[in-house]
Design a protein around this motif. Structure first.
Motif, mmCIF file in Angstrom:
data_model
loop_
_atom_site.group_PDB
_atom_site.id
_atom_site.type_symbol
_atom_site.label_atom_id
_atom_site.label_comp_id
_atom_site.label_asym_id
_atom_site.label_seq_id
_atom_site.Cartn_x
_atom_site.Cartn_y
_atom_site.Cartn_z
ATOM 1 N N PHE A 244 141.210 57.093 9.336
ATOM 2 C CA PHE A 244 140.765 57.891 10.475
ATOM 3 C C PHE A 244 141.177 59.349 10.271
ATOM 4 O O PHE A 244 142.333 59.636 9.915
ATOM 5 C CB PHE A 244 141.368 57.349 11.774
ATOM 6 C CG PHE A 244 141.077 55.885 11.991
ATOM 7 C CD1 PHE A 244 139.776 55.445 12.135
ATOM 8 C CD2 PHE A 244 142.103 54.956 12.021
ATOM 9 C CE1 PHE A 244 139.506 54.110 12.335
ATOM 10 C CE2 PHE A 244 141.848 53.630 12.219
ATOM 11 C CZ PHE A 244 140.544 53.193 12.367
ATOM 12 N N ARG A 245 140.203 60.217 10.482
ATOM 13 C CA ARG A 245 140.438 61.659 10.300
ATOM 14 C C ARG A 245 140.039 62.397 11.589
ATOM 15 O O ARG A 245 139.157 61.976 12.319
ATOM 16 C CB ARG A 245 139.609 62.210 9.132
ATOM 17 C CG ARG A 245 139.897 61.542 7.794
ATOM 18 C CD ARG A 245 141.211 62.052 7.186
ATOM 19 N NE ARG A 245 141.448 61.454 5.886
ATOM 20 C CZ ARG A 245 142.099 60.335 5.696
ATOM 21 N NH1 ARG A 245 142.583 59.683 6.756
ATOM 22 N NH2 ARG A 245 142.287 59.849 4.484
ATOM 23 N N ARG A 246 140.741 63.547 11.796
ATOM 24 C CA ARG A 246 140.361 64.420 12.915
ATOM 25 C C ARG A 246 140.472 65.855 12.429
ATOM 26 O O ARG A 246 141.568 66.387 12.202
ATOM 27 C CB ARG A 246 141.268 64.195 14.115
ATOM 28 C CG ARG A 246 140.843 64.993 15.321
ATOM 29 C CD ARG A 246 141.654 64.640 16.535
ATOM 30 N NE ARG A 246 141.238 65.390 17.695
ATOM 31 C CZ ARG A 246 141.772 65.306 18.908
ATOM 32 N NH1 ARG A 246 142.780 64.427 19.087
ATOM 33 N NH2 ARG A 246 141.336 66.020 19.923
ATOM 34 N N VAL A 247 139.314 66.460 12.188
ATOM 35 C CA VAL A 247 139.256 67.828 11.643
ATOM 36 C C VAL A 247 138.547 68.711 12.664
ATOM 37 O O VAL A 247 137.391 68.435 13.041
ATOM 38 C CB VAL A 247 138.511 67.859 10.299
ATOM 39 C CG1 VAL A 247 138.478 69.284 9.747
ATOM 40 C CG2 VAL A 247 139.184 66.901 9.318
ATOM 41 N N MET A 248 139.305 69.669 13.111
ATOM 42 C CA MET A 248 138.747 70.635 14.069
ATOM 43 C C MET A 248 138.147 69.931 15.280
ATOM 44 O O MET A 248 137.042 70.226 15.740
ATOM 45 C CB MET A 248 137.708 71.536 13.388
ATOM 46 C CG MET A 248 138.279 72.340 12.221
ATOM 47 S SD MET A 248 137.064 73.416 11.456
ATOM 48 C CE MET A 248 136.707 74.542 12.791
ATOM 49 N N GLY A 249 138.906 68.933 15.764
ATOM 50 C CA GLY A 249 138.468 68.247 16.977
ATOM 51 C C GLY A 249 137.427 67.193 16.759
ATOM 52 O O GLY A 249 137.063 66.478 17.701
#
Length: 1401
Positions: A244-249
């Protein structure tokens, strides 16, 4: 397994569950009102259930000592017993330390709030049936309509995630997972989607649709320790990593395939998730993942890079078995490491995973265990205990170290949810393999979730939680069921640290034992009260006794184990004493503990009750056993002594006097007072007196040796004092209450009269201990002087007693450190006494005593010449032997043996041993030989057989001298018979001089004394000379022996003449006896017996001569045979005319029978016309009428008719059998063959494959059809290589019966080979017409298989013919009047023959 939800109220739905340890609720008892209107979902969610125990999710580590027994011992035990079944205990209860009681280990609770809301959600909001459950800090339940219900620790519904719209799109929830901080929830769906939810606010964070191939259901989705990484497993058998990734929201998810289903379908995954206490464990850095495929287990590491650390293939198991995986951190050798438990089928394996210093992961296989069931669920409940569920929905609690099943529960009422639909991927079209679908039938992965020592099970309408009971609960559960014995056993296992799955015991060992002891005391009091309350008030006394025998010993056992005798003898006894039966059982049960020294002190009150009870019930032996083991301070000495004396409890009386008052003399005075007068008066002792006397001797022996009686040791400070007191008592001149007539030294006299030998043995053992003790040596001398004063010259003592005294003295004097003084003249005096020739009484006894005295040796020195003279006068031959042997006069010992009537038969062993053994000079042996030859007649008279053995061993050269010494012919015959018989037997290697003369001498004596043994001797012996033997037997008229010798010589006619002469003498004696009977005209019983005896002798004589003629005729011509048979026939026929008297008819019948026997026998060697001519020429029949020989002629004719009929019948039968066999064989060979099908059994094509070509086919008798080319390709031909002589065999039948088809040197028999191999040719006759099928017989000759069958038929008739068999049978039942036996009813004579052999068609 799922059912539609109940349409009734939630109360009715939940009440259907039959939960363990929850009693059924009676509505009237608890005043529960009827519910008319079902409650709403909102009212249920807002309702507080104060009476219900809240469901608490403990946030503690599995290894926390609060949840487990850190001090439990790994002790194996028997099979777990049902918590309420006492049948394994004995009728008389005692503590059985070998069996283990576990009680109710698991607490099974219904999660009422969650269960009610599951049912309500299905009914009210159409949430669907439950499909999955997971537990962490909260509980999440997935439904078949795509919803996820989230409950807190108090079972309150906090979130309802998802909608029915998304449910219709995604399908049912098929998997759930919560991360370690309970902030995220992953949901996998039946149609392959995955959603992530925020549990804080119920917000949907991610919807993942492309993590794995479409069209497959999610079987598992699991968070790892890293909250950003999860793993999932789909119905295609593949495993994927979700990052799971969260980049710039922006939230995203990256997918990586860890294992492809094309390499083997994975159906179970389990990441290693560490508890909070082990988050820093070095193994967590590798993010381990265990995967179970259908064939093996894999352990891989996701970090720092993907790596396979271990693969482990399964053992053979059922394809439908469900693989299971479960991780647990376990302390092994003071190190905590993860252990992976896995199973497929009935065997659970354990793998210990540890990190090496080098950084590699090391996997170690641990001990496995096996259950007799198919496991479908596997969970750890703590580090030592597993919970398993089998395919019958039985739950098993297993202790891993001991591999013991602690408890078994039935989960049938739970109605467990199965995940079969998702494994078959029905929501996406069912595109899964058959193997995965088969495993899915029993898959329930999503219905079981464990967390922190708790396991939750999901049912179709309910949720259930299993936790381990603490130790008090387990005991109280058994107490509630009134299983007190099992409760005590379980509590004792807690006390000793041997219990399994222990929860709630804290502190060190002493503190734990103190807590458990208090609980056990509480149980003991309740058990006693319960037993008194439940005791049957009426009925047989045996029933009441049995009731308390099941209780009281258990109370005593555990009180003693807890070392609380005060509790037993005060509080418990005071309660039991209220019931007389309980009191009696208690007092009787104490015996075993007292005897085993587990109870050494009783309170005065209990001792008094014990004495009264045993005394009043006649249990004197038991009372005595108890008294001698009890502390004497608890006894009322006066009362006990009185009871013991009145009931002859002498052991107890002695013990009380010794231990209670240190009085060792009074018991002896009392015992002497009883047996003394009886012995003094010379009366015989009763059994009671004998027992008392023996006890007295043992008591004196113990006192003098420093041992207490009947057990233990005398205190060291009293040993010398007691010994001196006993000696002083024994040497008293008079007893305390003596009369004037009392003799001096009464106590020593009494003991000597009672058992002299044993009393002297007691003194001998005592004297062994006297070394440097001056006072003891004085006592020793004093006692010896008293013994001599009392016994010598006293007629009251037997020679044996006096001799025993002097033997005792001689042994004492012979010791190197002896200090005794004894007058030597006394020994001479006792010698005269023992060797008195005028006293014939006790001869053997006096001799034995004197022998013992001489064998002691040492200071006892007698004048040997005088002693020898006295011994000879007294006929003490053993004494003489002793003296002769001492002086090496071995030849004189021969005289001793011959004169001694008791030992004269031992002379043979003595002579043999002396002459055989080394150590004796040749001169000594020669003197012995001379003595034996001198007395050889006496020796042979004793035993001729042993004498013969002796001669063969040692006197072979003196045989002639021995024979000349034996003047008595009968004695000589017995000796020679044994000598030569032994010569033929085991002593065949020894050589006798003039052996032939000895055999002829024996033959001469045998003719005189044992003529019946002659023939046997002549057959076995080969050492006699033939001519001399014939002369000897002729001299004594031993005709049978003479005939045998003549036949051996070759003189057949001479032997026949002797036998015929014997027959004539027998016939003459018979006719003379009949003449005498005719004149006397009377026949008494003796004459009848004598006549019958003569007839038997005659039959034997006729049989002997017939056998001789049969034996001799084999090498003679016709005339020589007639010279033998005709005189015999003439003799038999002539004798018939001379029979007269009252028994003439019987005698005549016997003679006729014997004559017919002669005729039957001679008919095999002499022609019938010659026999008839001889009969007619006989002067007896020549002048008479034909009627006199009519019987003979008719008998011969009957025999001829019988033989002719027998021959014709046998010939017909043989011809019929042969015809039948050939006819059936021909029918089998020439019959038509019918194929089973119209296609080739090899290529499976129609026998006519091409319309335009002729193709040859072969049909076998078994019905199989083949193309010729197909058979050639399969190499099914054997035999010759030429086309016409080629032999075939059926490929299919050969493959079934013999395995691989191939060429063989010898064809197998059976139906696979054709009896008439038929080649069928198919041809096209007209191109325009349809195909014609025509069968042409190409060959009809016998093949090798058929020739073997024919040979077998012929073998059936080899061997003896039926005619010879029947003839042999007929000879067994010969009958007078015919040459062959004719059975009764000859006219309807039938032959019973076996049926003809059967052949397989």
């Amino acid at each position: 397994m799922s059912h539609s939800p109940d349409s009734h109220s939630l109360l009715s739905a939940s009440s259907q569950l039959n939960l363990m340890e929850v009693d059924s609720i009676d509505d009237k008892e608890f005043d529960i009102p009827q519910v008319d209107t079902p409650p709403t979902l909102e009212s249920i969610l807002n309702e507080l259930e104060d009476e219900e125990e809240p469901f608490v999710l403990e946030d503690t580590c599995i290894l926390n000592t609060d949840n487990m027994d850190a001090h439990s011992c790994e002790t194996s035990s028997l099979a777990s017993s049902d918590s309420g079944d006492p049948t394994h205990l004995k009728r008389k209860r005692t503590v059985d330390m070998s069996s283990t009681v576990h009680g109710c280990v698991l607490r099974h609770s219904l999660l009422k709030g969650i269960s009610a809301q599951i049912v309500s959600a299905a009914d009210k909001v159409d949430a669907g049936l439950p499909t999955a459950i997971t537990v962490s800090g909260v509980i999440a339940v997935g439904t078949s309509h795509g919803l996820a219900l989230v409950f807190d620790a108090n079972q309150a519904l906090r979130l309802c995630l998802g909608t029915k719209t998304t449910g219709a799109e995604f399908g049912a929830v098929s998997a759930l997972s919560i991360n370690h901080d309970c902030s995220r929830l992953l949901c996998g769906f039946a149609k392959g989607q995955i959603t992530m939810w925020d549990l804080a606010n119920g917000k949907l964070l991610r919807t993942i649709t492309d993590a794995h191939p479409p069209g497959t259901a999610i079987l598992h989705v699991k968070f790892t320790d890293d909250p950003t990484i999860a793993v999932c497993n789909d119905s295609g058998g593949s495993v994927f990593e979700l990052a799971f990734r969260r980049v710039m929201g922006m939230r995203s998810c990256d997918s990586r395939c860890l294992f492809s289903g094309s390499k083997g379908e994975v159906c179970c995954i389990e990441p290693l998730r560490s508890p909070p206490d082990f988050r820093d464990h070095p193994i967590t850095h590798y993010s381990l993942l265990a995967m179970a495929s259908l064939t093996k287990i894999l352990v891989i590491g996701l970090k720092p890079s993907l790596k396979v650390w271990m693969t482990f293939p399964y053992n053979k198991s059922d394809p439908s078995s469900v693989p299971q995986l479960a991780w647990q951190f376990v302390a092994v050798q003071k190190m905590v490491n993860p252990v992976l438990a896995f199973c497929k089928g009935d065997t659970v394996h354990f793998l210990l995973v540890k990190k090496e210093e080098s950084g590699t992961i090391h996997v170690i296989k641990q001990r496995q265990f096996q259950l007799s069931c198919d496991i479908i669920s596997l969970s750890w409940i703590n580090s030592r205990t597993l919970v398993l569920v089998d395919s019958h929905e039985k739950l098993h609690v297993v202790d891993r170290p001991s591999q013991e099943v602690l408890e078994t529960l039935d989960l049938e009422q739970v109605q467990l949810v199965y995940n079969s639909r998702h494994f078959k991927s029905l929501a996406t079209g069912g595109n899964v393999s058959q193997a995965l679908a088969l495993v899915g039938e029993k898959a329930c992965y999503q219905s079981v979730s464990s967390y922190s020592g708790q396991i939750v099970y999901l049912g179709t309408k309910s949720a259930h939680i299993m936790t381990l009971r603490n130790w008090r609960e387990r005991i109280d559960c058994l107490m509630k069921q009134e299983h007190f014995v099992e409760a005590l056993s379980l509590a004792w296992s807690f006390h000793e640290g041997a219990a399994k799955a222990v929860v709630g015991l804290y502190g060190d060992s002493l503190k734990r034992k103190a807590v458990v002891s208090d609980k056990m005391i509480e149980i003991l009091f309740q058990f006693a009260e319960h037993a008194l309350k439940k005791c049957p008030e009426q009925g047989k006394i045996q029933v009441m006794e049995q009731h308390f025998q099941d209780v009281v010993p258990v109370l005593v056992d555990y009180c003693l184990l807890l070392q609380r005798a005060d509790l037993l003898f005060n509080q418990l006894y005071s309660r039991l004493v209220e019931n007389m039966v309980a009191k009696a059982v208690f007092l009787e049960s104490l015996e075993s503990y007292i005897v085993a020294d587990r109870v050494g002190h009783l309170t005065p009150a209990i001792m008094r009750d014990l004495l009264d009870h045993y005394h009043s019930n006649g249990m004197m032996d038991s009372l005595e056993r108890c008294i001698v083991h009890l502390d004497v301070t608890s006894l009322d000495i006066q009362q006990v002594v009185q009871v013991c004396w009145e009931n002859q409890l002498y052991d107890a009386m002695i013990y009380v006097f010794n231990s209670g008052t240190n009085d060792y003399i009074t018991p002896m005075e009392k015992l002497f007072a009883v047996i003394g007068p009886t012995l003094k008066e010379g009366r015989s002792l009763t059994d009671e007196n004998v027992v008392m006397g023996n006890k007295l001797l043992v008591y004196i022996s113990c006192c003098l040796a420093g041992r207490a009686y009947p057990l233990g040791d005398i205190p060291e400070d009293l040993v010398v004092q007691v010994k001196n007191q006993v000696f002083d008592f024994l040497i008293r001149l008079h007893s305390a209450d003596s009369s004037e007539e009392e003799e001096v030294f009464p106590f020593i006299r009494t003991l000597l009269h009672f058992d002299t030998r044993e009393f002297l043995n007691v003194l001998a053992m005592t004297f062994e201990d006297f070394k440097n003790d001056k006072q003891a040596l004085e006592y020793q001398q004093r006692i010896v002087d008293i013994l001599l004063q009392v016994m010598v010259d006293n007629p009251d003592f037997t020679p044996s007693q006096v001799g025993g005294l002097f033997t005792f003295l001689a042994r004492q004097l012979a010791k190197p450190d002896n200090t005794l003084f004894v007058n030597r003249k006394l020994f001479d005096q006792v010698l005269e006494f023992l060797c008195c020739p005028d006293d014939d009484s006790r001869h053997t006894e006096r001799q034995q005593v004197l022998l013992e005295l001489l064998q002691v040796g040492g200071v006892v020195q007698f004048n040997e010449e005088r002693l020898l003279m006295l011994a000879e006068k007294a006929k003490f031959y053993q004494i003489c032997e002793f003296l002769y042997e001492k002086n090496h006069q071995y030849d004189m010992i021969i005289d001793c043996y011959l004169k001694d009537p008791l030992r004269k038969w031992e002379i043979f062993n003595y002579i043999h041993n002396l002459l055989s053994m080394p150590g004796y000079s040749n001169e000594e042996k020669q003197r012995v030989k001379s003595k034996v030859l001198k007395h050889i007649k006496d020796v042979v008279t004793l035993d001729p057989s042993k004498s013969a053995d002796l001669v063969l061993f040692h006197f072979t050269t003196e045989v002639q001298q021995i024979i000349s010494e034996l003047q008595d012919d009968q004695l000589l015959f017995n000796f020679l018979n044994c000598l030569l018989e032994s010569r033929e037997g085991p002593h065949s290697g020894s050589i006798l001089p003039q052996e032939g003369d000895l055999h002829e001498l024996l033959l001469d004596l045998m003719c005189r004394f044992a003529p019946d043994q002659l023939l046997s001797f002549l057959h076995t012996s080969q050492h006699y000379r033939l001519e001399e033997a014939i002369q000897i037997t002729q001299k004594h008229h031993c005709n049978e022996a003479t005939a045998y010798l003549l036949e051996t010589k070759g003189d057949v006619h001479g032997a026949f003449a002797v036998l015929l002469e014997t027959l004539k003498e027998t016939l003459c004696a018979l006719t003379a006896e009949s003449d005498r009977g005719a004149k006397d005209r009377r026949c008494d019983e003796d004459e009848a017996v004598r006549a019958e005896s003569m007839l038997m002798k005659l039959k034997e004589s006729v049989n002997d001569i017939i056998v001789f003629c049969h034996r001799s005729c084999q090498g003679l011509d016709q005339k020589q045979r007639e010279v033998l048979w005709f005189p015999l026939l003439d003799t038999m026929m002539a004798s018939q005319k001379q029979v007269k008297g009252l028994n003439a008819k019987h005698t005549s019948d016997v003679l006729k029978e014997l004559t017919m026997k002669v005729l039957n026998a001679m008919s095999s060697f002499i022609s019938l016309p010659a026999i008839i001519q001889q009969i007619l020429q006989d002067p007896v029949y020549g002048k008479g009428k034909l009627a006199e020989i009519q019987g003979l002629i008719l008998g011969m004719l009957d025999t001829f008719n019988y033989e002719q009929t027998l021959l014709e019948t046998t010939t017909n039968l043989l011809n019929y059998d042969l015809h039948w066999s050939l006819a059936h064989l021909r029918a089998a060979v020439t019959r038509g063959l019918h194929p089973r099908q119209d296609c080739c059994n090899i290529c499976l094509q129609q026998y006519k494959r091409r319309q335009d070509a002729a193709e040859e086919i072969i049909v076998f008798s078994c019905g199989h059809l083949y193309h010729l080319q197909c058979l050639q390709q399969k190499d099914c031909v054997w035999g010759c290589a030429s086309e016409l002589q080629r032999q075939w065999r059926c490929y299919k039948c050969s493959a079934i019966h013999g395995g691989r088809v191939g060429p063989s040197t010898e064809p197998k028999r059976g139906r696979s080979t054709s009896l008439a191999q038929t080649h069928v040719t198919s041809a096209r006759q007209d191109t325009g017409a349809s195909a014609l099928r025509k069968k042409v017989f190409a060959e009809a000759t016998l093949d090798l298989q058929q020739e073997q069958s024919w040979d077998e038929i012929r073998c059936l008739y080899r061997g003896p013919s039926r005619l010879s068999i029947l003839s042999e049978v007929s000879h067994c039942h010969e009958k007078t009047g015919s040459l062959f036996s004719v059975q009764p009813g000859t006219e309807s004579f039938q032959l019973k023959l076996s049926p003809p052999p059967l052949f397989e068609e």
